[in-house]
Write a protein that holds these residues in place. Structure first.
Motif, PDB file in Angstrom:
ATOM      1  N   CYS A  20       4.570  -7.725   5.315  1.00 14.18           N
ATOM      2  CA  CYS A  20       3.753  -6.541   5.598  1.00 14.18           C
ATOM      3  C   CYS A  20       3.259  -6.550   7.039  1.00 14.18           C
ATOM      4  CB  CYS A  20       2.584  -6.445   4.619  1.00 14.18           C
ATOM      5  SG  CYS A  20       3.140  -5.997   2.963  1.00 14.18           S
ATOM      6  N   ALA A  21       2.970  -7.731   7.581  1.00 10.23           N
ATOM      7  CA  ALA A  21       2.542  -7.824   8.976  1.00 10.23           C
ATOM      8  C   ALA A  21       3.665  -7.367   9.916  1.00 10.23           C
ATOM      9  CB  ALA A  21       2.110  -9.257   9.305  1.00 10.23           C
ATOM     10  N   VAL A  22       4.898  -7.761   9.613  1.00 13.41           N
ATOM     11  CA  VAL A  22       6.046  -7.330  10.424  1.00 13.41           C
ATOM     12  C   VAL A  22       6.227  -5.817  10.318  1.00 13.41           C
ATOM     13  CG1 VAL A  22       8.565  -7.474  10.625  1.00 13.41           C
ATOM     14  CG2 VAL A  22       7.214  -9.554  10.355  1.00 13.41           C
ATOM     15  N   ARG A  27       5.331  -0.279  12.442  1.00  9.35           N
ATOM     16  CA  ARG A  27       4.620   1.000  12.307  1.00  9.35           C
ATOM     17  C   ARG A  27       3.769   1.269  13.545  1.00  9.35           C
ATOM     18  NH1 ARG A  27      -0.201   2.949  11.221  1.00  9.35           N
ATOM     19  NH2 ARG A  27      -1.129   0.916  10.939  1.00  9.35           N
ATOM     20  N   LEU A  28       3.052   0.257  13.997  1.00  2.36           N
ATOM     21  CA  LEU A  28       2.213   0.420  15.186  1.00  2.36           C
ATOM     22  C   LEU A  28       3.055   0.679  16.435  1.00  2.36           C
ATOM     23  CD1 LEU A  28      -0.444  -2.329  14.422  1.00  2.36           C
ATOM     24  CD2 LEU A  28      -0.787   0.160  14.386  1.00  2.36           C
ATOM     25  N   GLY A  29       4.267   0.134  16.450  1.00  2.00           N
ATOM     26  CA  GLY A  29       5.193   0.377  17.557  1.00  2.00           C
ATOM     27  C   GLY A  29       5.904   1.713  17.441  1.00  2.00           C
ATOM     28  N   ARG A  30       5.532   2.481  16.418  1.00  2.00           N
ATOM     29  CA  ARG A  30       6.065   3.820  16.164  1.00  2.00           C
ATOM     30  C   ARG A  30       7.549   3.827  15.821  1.00  2.00           C
ATOM     31  NH1 ARG A  30       1.787   6.503  15.891  1.00  2.00           N
ATOM     32  NH2 ARG A  30       0.247   6.531  17.532  1.00  2.00           N
ATOM     33  N   TRP A  31       8.058   2.698  15.319  1.00  2.00           N
ATOM     34  CA  TRP A  31       9.444   2.664  14.899  1.00  2.00           C
ATOM     35  C   TRP A  31       9.572   2.997  13.423  1.00  2.00           C
ATOM     36  CZ3 TRP A  31      11.702  -1.440  11.793  1.00  2.00           C
ATOM     37  CH2 TRP A  31      13.023  -1.170  11.467  1.00  2.00           C
ATOM     38  N   LEU A  32       8.676   2.509  12.598  1.00  2.00           N
ATOM     39  CA  LEU A  32       8.832   2.631  11.153  1.00  2.00           C
ATOM     40  C   LEU A  32       7.598   3.291  10.553  1.00  2.00           C
ATOM     41  CD1 LEU A  32      11.000   1.727   9.106  1.00  2.00           C
ATOM     42  CD2 LEU A  32       9.685  -0.343   8.747  1.00  2.00           C
ATOM     43  N   GLN A  33       7.564   4.605  10.614  1.00  3.58           N
ATOM     44  CA  GLN A  33       6.437   5.355  10.060  1.00  3.58           C
ATOM     45  C   GLN A  33       6.725   5.699   8.599  1.00  3.58           C
ATOM     46  OE1 GLN A  33       3.606   5.840  11.898  1.00  3.58           O
ATOM     47  NE2 GLN A  33       4.726   4.536  13.310  1.00  3.58           N
ATOM     48  N   PRO A  34       5.859   5.252   7.668  1.00  5.50           N
ATOM     49  CA  PRO A  34       6.133   5.551   6.261  1.00  5.50           C
ATOM     50  C   PRO A  34       5.944   7.037   5.958  1.00  5.50           C
ATOM     51  CG  PRO A  34       4.032   4.426   6.493  1.00  5.50           C
ATOM     52  CD  PRO A  34       4.655   4.461   7.844  1.00  5.50           C
ATOM     53  N   PRO A  35       6.847   7.613   5.176  1.00  4.95           N
ATOM     54  CA  PRO A  35       6.692   9.020   4.810  1.00  4.95           C
ATOM     55  C   PRO A  35       5.569   9.180   3.788  1.00  4.95           C
ATOM     56  CG  PRO A  35       8.551   8.088   3.646  1.00  4.95           C
ATOM     57  CD  PRO A  35       8.049   7.025   4.579  1.00  4.95           C
ATOM     58  N   ALA A  36       5.075  10.380   3.666  1.00  4.02           N
ATOM     59  CA  ALA A  36       3.981  10.671   2.725  1.00  4.02           C
ATOM     60  C   ALA A  36       4.364  10.324   1.292  1.00  4.02           C
ATOM     61  CB  ALA A  36       3.595  12.142   2.829  1.00  4.02           C
ATOM     62  N   LEU A  52      13.825 -15.484  -2.013  1.00 10.19           N
ATOM     63  CA  LEU A  52      12.479 -15.036  -1.655  1.00 10.19           C
ATOM     64  C   LEU A  52      12.218 -13.648  -2.212  1.00 10.19           C
ATOM     65  CD1 LEU A  52      12.429 -16.174   2.073  1.00 10.19           C
ATOM     66  CD2 LEU A  52      11.502 -17.384   0.100  1.00 10.19           C
ATOM     67  N   ARG A  53      11.017 -13.455  -2.756  1.00 12.85           N
ATOM     68  CA  ARG A  53      10.616 -12.151  -3.303  1.00 12.85           C
ATOM     69  C   ARG A  53       9.358 -11.685  -2.598  1.00 12.85           C
ATOM     70  NH1 ARG A  53      10.570 -11.916  -9.551  1.00 12.85           N
ATOM     71  NH2 ARG A  53      10.421  -9.753  -8.961  1.00 12.85           N
ATOM     72  N   HIS A  54       9.383 -10.436  -2.174  1.00 14.86           N
ATOM     73  CA  HIS A  54       8.265  -9.829  -1.457  1.00 14.86           C
ATOM     74  C   HIS A  54       7.845  -8.562  -2.189  1.00 14.86           C
ATOM     75  CE1 HIS A  54       9.336 -12.326   2.036  1.00 14.86           C
ATOM     76  NE2 HIS A  54      10.583 -11.998   1.760  1.00 14.86           N
ATOM     77  N   GLY A  55       6.563  -8.291  -2.212  1.00 14.62           N
ATOM     78  CA  GLY A  55       6.069  -7.047  -2.775  1.00 14.62           C
ATOM     79  C   GLY A  55       5.216  -6.331  -1.754  1.00 14.62           C
ATOM     80  N   LEU A  56       5.372  -5.019  -1.679  1.00 10.53           N
ATOM     81  CA  LEU A  56       4.574  -4.246  -0.736  1.00 10.53           C
ATOM     82  C   LEU A  56       4.309  -2.865  -1.302  1.00 10.53           C
ATOM     83  CD1 LEU A  56       6.446  -2.041   1.235  1.00 10.53           C
ATOM     84  CD2 LEU A  56       7.581  -4.220   1.503  1.00 10.53           C
ATOM     85  N   CYS A  57       3.280  -2.247  -0.756  1.00  6.73           N
ATOM     86  CA  CYS A  57       2.977  -0.866  -1.100  1.00  6.73           C
ATOM     87  C   CYS A  57       2.510  -0.171   0.178  1.00  6.73           C
ATOM     88  CB  CYS A  57       1.918  -0.771  -2.200  1.00  6.73           C
ATOM     89  SG  CYS A  57       0.283  -1.285  -1.708  1.00  6.73           S
ATOM     90  N   CYS A  58       2.377   1.124   0.088  1.00 11.30           N
ATOM     91  CA  CYS A  58       1.893   1.908   1.212  1.00 11.30           C
ATOM     92  C   CYS A  58       0.569   2.546   0.795  1.00 11.30           C
ATOM     93  CB  CYS A  58       2.926   2.967   1.583  1.00 11.30           C
ATOM     94  SG  CYS A  58       2.518   3.845   3.089  1.00 11.30           S
ATOM     95  N   ARG A  59      -0.486   2.225   1.524  1.00 14.02           N
ATOM     96  CA  ARG A  59      -1.803   2.805   1.268  1.00 14.02           C
ATOM     97  C   ARG A  59      -2.400   3.254   2.598  1.00 14.02           C
ATOM     98  NH1 ARG A  59      -3.235  -1.713  -2.203  1.00 14.02           N
ATOM     99  NH2 ARG A  59      -4.355  -2.486  -0.403  1.00 14.02           N
ATOM    100  N   ASP A  60      -2.892   4.481   2.605  1.00 10.24           N
ATOM    101  CA  ASP A  60      -3.480   5.051   3.824  1.00 10.24           C
ATOM    102  C   ASP A  60      -2.510   4.992   4.997  1.00 10.24           C
ATOM    103  OD1 ASP A  60      -5.896   5.519   2.437  1.00 10.24           O
ATOM    104  OD2 ASP A  60      -6.556   3.454   2.836  1.00 10.24           O
ATOM    105  N   GLY A  61      -1.213   5.166   4.698  1.00 11.63           N
ATOM    106  CA  GLY A  61      -0.196   5.174   5.744  1.00 11.63           C
ATOM    107  C   GLY A  61       0.126   3.811   6.311  1.00 11.63           C
ATOM    108  N   ARG A  62      -0.343   2.746   5.653  1.00  5.82           N
ATOM    109  CA  ARG A  62      -0.120   1.377   6.125  1.00  5.82           C
ATOM    110  C   ARG A  62       0.576   0.553   5.051  1.00  5.82           C
ATOM    111  NH1 ARG A  62      -5.707  -0.077   9.276  1.00  5.82           N
ATOM    112  NH2 ARG A  62      -5.608   1.733  10.646  1.00  5.82           N
TER     113      ARG A  62
END
Length: 136
Positions: A20-22, A27-36, A52-62
């Motif tokens: 998620c940090a990557v 996202r902050l570098g404006r390369w990977l903006q999550p859609p609504a 390896l297993r990773h889990g992520l979600c998108c909250r408040d555009g992050r």
């Protein structure tokens, strides 16, 4: 101990925050903006060759860490194939039909993620990195 064995014993809760940090840096570098459409949705990513297993979600555009077990969408592929997908050198449909990408769960969310990744402009460094990892 092999990398895949190591990945099997490391809990996803320890692996998801670095991913998620990557993604947040992208996202902050404006390369990977999550859609609504990703807002409040969860995805699990398994790197099959590393175990390896990773889990992520998108909250408040992050991008935020999320549990793997209750993810709405699960994607599984090798690290090399994920890098190729992120770099835009291969599309998700190709990987899926070659059985190099497994998708389970919410198919509508899978299409959102696929279309989102397909539409992203890729930085040159990512394309170079993927070319080094490419099995092709």
């Amino acid at each position: 101990m092999s990398v895949a064995t190591f990945g099997a014993v490391v809990p996803p809760a320890l692996l998801s925050p670095p991913l998620c940090a990557v993604l947040e840096l992208a996202r902050l570098g404006r390369w990977l903006q999550p859609p609504a459409e990703l807002e409040g949705r969860s995805v699990a990513l398994t790197l099959t060759d590393l175990g390896l297993r990773h889990g992520l979600c998108c909250r408040d555009g992050r991008f935020r860490p999320h549990g793997v077990a209750d993810a709405e969408l699960s994607l599984s592929a090798s690290l090399a194939d994920v890098l190729l997908l992120l770099a835009g050198q291969v599309d998700a449909d190709t990987l899926f039909f070659q059985r190099r990408l497994a998708i389970a769960g919410d198919t509508e969310l899978g299409l959102v993620v696929k279309n989102w990744l397909d539409a992203q402009e890729r930085p040159a460094w990512l394309t170079r990195l993927a070319a080094r990892w490419s099995p092709m």
